[in-house]
Write a protein that holds these residues in place. Structure first.
Motif, PDB file in Angstrom:
ATOM      1  N   GLY A  14       0.812  -1.211   0.000  1.00 15.55           N
ATOM      2  CA  GLY A  14       0.000   0.000   0.000  1.00 15.55           C
ATOM      3  C   GLY A  14       0.844   1.260   0.000  1.00 15.55           C
ATOM      4  O   GLY A  14       2.072   1.229   0.095  1.00 15.55           O
ATOM      5  N   THR A  15       0.150   2.384  -0.097  1.00 15.85           N
ATOM      6  CA  THR A  15       0.809   3.683  -0.192  1.00 15.85           C
ATOM      7  C   THR A  15       1.618   4.014   1.053  1.00 15.85           C
ATOM      8  O   THR A  15       2.770   4.438   0.966  1.00 15.85           O
ATOM      9  CB  THR A  15      -0.241   4.784  -0.429  1.00 15.85           C
ATOM     10  OG1 THR A  15      -1.006   4.440  -1.580  1.00 15.85           O
ATOM     11  CG2 THR A  15       0.423   6.131  -0.648  1.00 15.85           C
ATOM     12  N   GLY A  16       1.025   3.834   2.216  1.00 16.22           N
ATOM     13  CA  GLY A  16       1.718   4.158   3.467  1.00 16.22           C
ATOM     14  C   GLY A  16       2.961   3.312   3.662  1.00 16.22           C
ATOM     15  O   GLY A  16       4.011   3.805   4.075  1.00 16.22           O
ATOM     16  N   SER A  18       4.745   1.927   1.304  1.00 17.52           N
ATOM     17  CA  SER A  18       5.746   2.357   0.320  1.00 17.52           C
ATOM     18  C   SER A  18       6.448   3.626   0.775  1.00 17.52           C
ATOM     19  O   SER A  18       7.661   3.765   0.605  1.00 17.52           O
ATOM     20  CB  SER A  18       5.088   2.592  -1.038  1.00 17.52           C
ATOM     21  OG  SER A  18       4.608   1.383  -1.563  1.00 17.52           O
ATOM     22  N   ARG A  19       5.711   4.538   1.363  1.00 17.29           N
ATOM     23  CA  ARG A  19       6.317   5.777   1.870  1.00 17.29           C
ATOM     24  C   ARG A  19       7.288   5.488   3.006  1.00 17.29           C
ATOM     25  O   ARG A  19       8.364   6.084   3.088  1.00 17.29           O
ATOM     26  CB  ARG A  19       5.233   6.743   2.329  1.00 17.29           C
ATOM     27  CG  ARG A  19       4.486   7.361   1.183  1.00 17.29           C
ATOM     28  CD  ARG A  19       3.433   8.319   1.664  1.00 17.29           C
ATOM     29  NE  ARG A  19       2.717   8.856   0.517  1.00 17.29           N
ATOM     30  CZ  ARG A  19       1.544   9.441   0.584  1.00 17.29           C
ATOM     31  NH1 ARG A  19       0.932   9.581   1.754  1.00 17.29           N
ATOM     32  NH2 ARG A  19       0.964   9.903  -0.497  1.00 17.29           N
ATOM     33  N   HIS A  89       9.676   3.861  -7.880  1.00 18.10           N
ATOM     34  CA  HIS A  89       9.198   2.488  -8.030  1.00 18.10           C
ATOM     35  C   HIS A  89       9.833   1.886  -9.269  1.00 18.10           C
ATOM     36  O   HIS A  89      10.156   2.599 -10.215  1.00 18.10           O
ATOM     37  CB  HIS A  89       7.666   2.490  -8.180  1.00 18.10           C
ATOM     38  CG  HIS A  89       7.066   1.131  -8.148  1.00 18.10           C
ATOM     39  ND1 HIS A  89       6.873   0.391  -9.283  1.00 18.10           N
ATOM     40  CD2 HIS A  89       6.625   0.379  -7.121  1.00 18.10           C
ATOM     41  CE1 HIS A  89       6.329  -0.769  -8.948  1.00 18.10           C
ATOM     42  NE2 HIS A  89       6.167  -0.798  -7.645  1.00 18.10           N
TER      43      HIS A  89
END
Length: 95
Positions: A14-16, A18-19, A89
Protein backbone atom coordinates in the motif's frame (compact mmCIF):
# COMPACT_ATOMS: atom_id res chain seq x y z
CA UNK A 1 28.25 -5.07 -17.48
CA UNK A 2 26.20 -7.53 -15.45
CA UNK A 3 23.99 -6.44 -12.60
CA UNK A 4 23.00 -8.43 -9.54
CA UNK A 5 20.36 -6.86 -7.34
CA UNK A 6 19.54 -8.07 -3.83
CA UNK A 7 15.85 -7.90 -2.94
CA UNK A 8 13.55 -9.00 -0.14
CA UNK A 9 9.86 -9.80 -0.29
CA UNK A 10 7.54 -7.14 1.09
CA UNK A 11 4.92 -7.99 3.67
CA UNK A 12 3.28 -4.58 4.07
CA UNK A 13 1.66 -3.28 0.90
CA UNK A 14 0.00 0.00 0.00
CA UNK A 15 0.81 3.68 -0.19
CA UNK A 16 1.72 4.16 3.47
CA UNK A 17 4.00 1.14 3.49
CA UNK A 18 5.75 2.36 0.32
CA UNK A 19 6.32 5.78 1.87
CA UNK A 20 7.81 4.20 4.99
CA UNK A 21 10.14 2.14 2.79
CA UNK A 22 11.31 5.23 0.90
CA UNK A 23 11.99 7.12 4.13
CA UNK A 24 14.08 4.14 5.29
CA UNK A 25 16.20 4.28 2.12
CA UNK A 26 14.49 1.36 0.42
CA UNK A 27 12.65 1.15 -2.88
CA UNK A 28 9.35 -0.62 -3.56
CA UNK A 29 9.39 -2.88 -6.60
CA UNK A 30 7.45 -5.68 -8.25
CA UNK A 31 8.50 -8.64 -10.40
CA UNK A 32 5.99 -10.38 -12.68
CA UNK A 33 5.64 -12.50 -15.80
CA UNK A 34 6.64 -15.96 -17.06
CA UNK A 35 3.37 -17.48 -15.85
CA UNK A 36 4.19 -16.91 -12.18
CA UNK A 37 2.47 -14.72 -9.62
CA UNK A 38 3.61 -11.14 -9.13
CA UNK A 39 5.87 -10.61 -6.11
CA UNK A 40 6.21 -7.30 -4.26
CA UNK A 41 9.80 -6.51 -3.32
CA UNK A 42 11.99 -3.99 -1.58
CA UNK A 43 15.48 -3.03 -2.76
CA UNK A 44 18.21 -0.67 -1.60
CA UNK A 45 17.51 2.73 -3.17
CA UNK A 46 21.08 4.00 -3.60
CA UNK A 47 22.29 0.85 -5.35
CA UNK A 48 19.43 0.99 -7.82
CA UNK A 49 19.60 4.77 -8.30
CA UNK A 50 23.21 4.57 -9.47
CA UNK A 51 22.46 1.57 -11.70
CA UNK A 52 19.52 3.34 -13.39
CA UNK A 53 21.92 6.02 -14.66
CA UNK A 54 23.60 3.48 -16.99
CA UNK A 55 21.98 2.82 -20.36
CA UNK A 56 22.85 -0.88 -20.38
CA UNK A 57 20.89 -1.38 -17.13
CA UNK A 58 17.65 -0.79 -19.04
CA UNK A 59 18.39 -3.19 -21.90
CA UNK A 60 20.31 -6.09 -20.36
CA UNK A 61 19.12 -9.14 -18.47
CA UNK A 62 19.61 -8.61 -14.74
CA UNK A 63 20.03 -11.13 -11.97
CA UNK A 64 17.59 -10.49 -9.14
CA UNK A 65 18.26 -12.35 -5.88
CA UNK A 66 15.03 -12.62 -3.90
CA UNK A 67 15.64 -14.05 -0.44
CA UNK A 68 18.50 -16.18 -1.79
CA UNK A 69 16.71 -17.37 -4.94
CA UNK A 70 18.02 -16.03 -8.28
CA UNK A 71 15.78 -14.94 -11.15
CA UNK A 72 16.58 -13.49 -14.56
CA UNK A 73 14.66 -10.24 -15.15
CA UNK A 74 14.57 -7.13 -17.31
CA UNK A 75 13.44 -3.65 -16.34
CA UNK A 76 9.84 -3.21 -17.50
CA UNK A 77 9.22 0.30 -16.11
CA UNK A 78 10.42 2.69 -13.44
CA UNK A 79 9.26 5.98 -11.96
CA UNK A 80 11.44 8.90 -10.91
CA UNK A 81 10.48 11.73 -8.57
CA UNK A 82 9.77 14.92 -10.58
CA UNK A 83 12.54 17.00 -8.99
CA UNK A 84 14.33 14.91 -6.35
CA UNK A 85 17.08 12.50 -7.28
CA UNK A 86 14.94 9.57 -6.23
CA UNK A 87 13.56 6.45 -7.90
CA UNK A 88 9.99 5.96 -6.68
CA UNK A 89 9.20 2.49 -8.03
CA UNK A 90 10.53 -0.11 -10.45
CA UNK A 91 8.89 -3.02 -12.28
CA UNK A 92 10.81 -6.08 -13.40
CA UNK A 93 9.63 -8.64 -15.95
CA UNK A 94 10.87 -12.22 -15.69
CA UNK A 95 12.75 -13.53 -18.71
Amino acid sequence: MSYELIAAKRVDLGTGASRRLRRAGKLPAVVYGAGKDAVSLELDHNTLYHAVKHADFHTSVLELVIDGQKEQVKVAAFQMHPYKQQVLHIDFARV
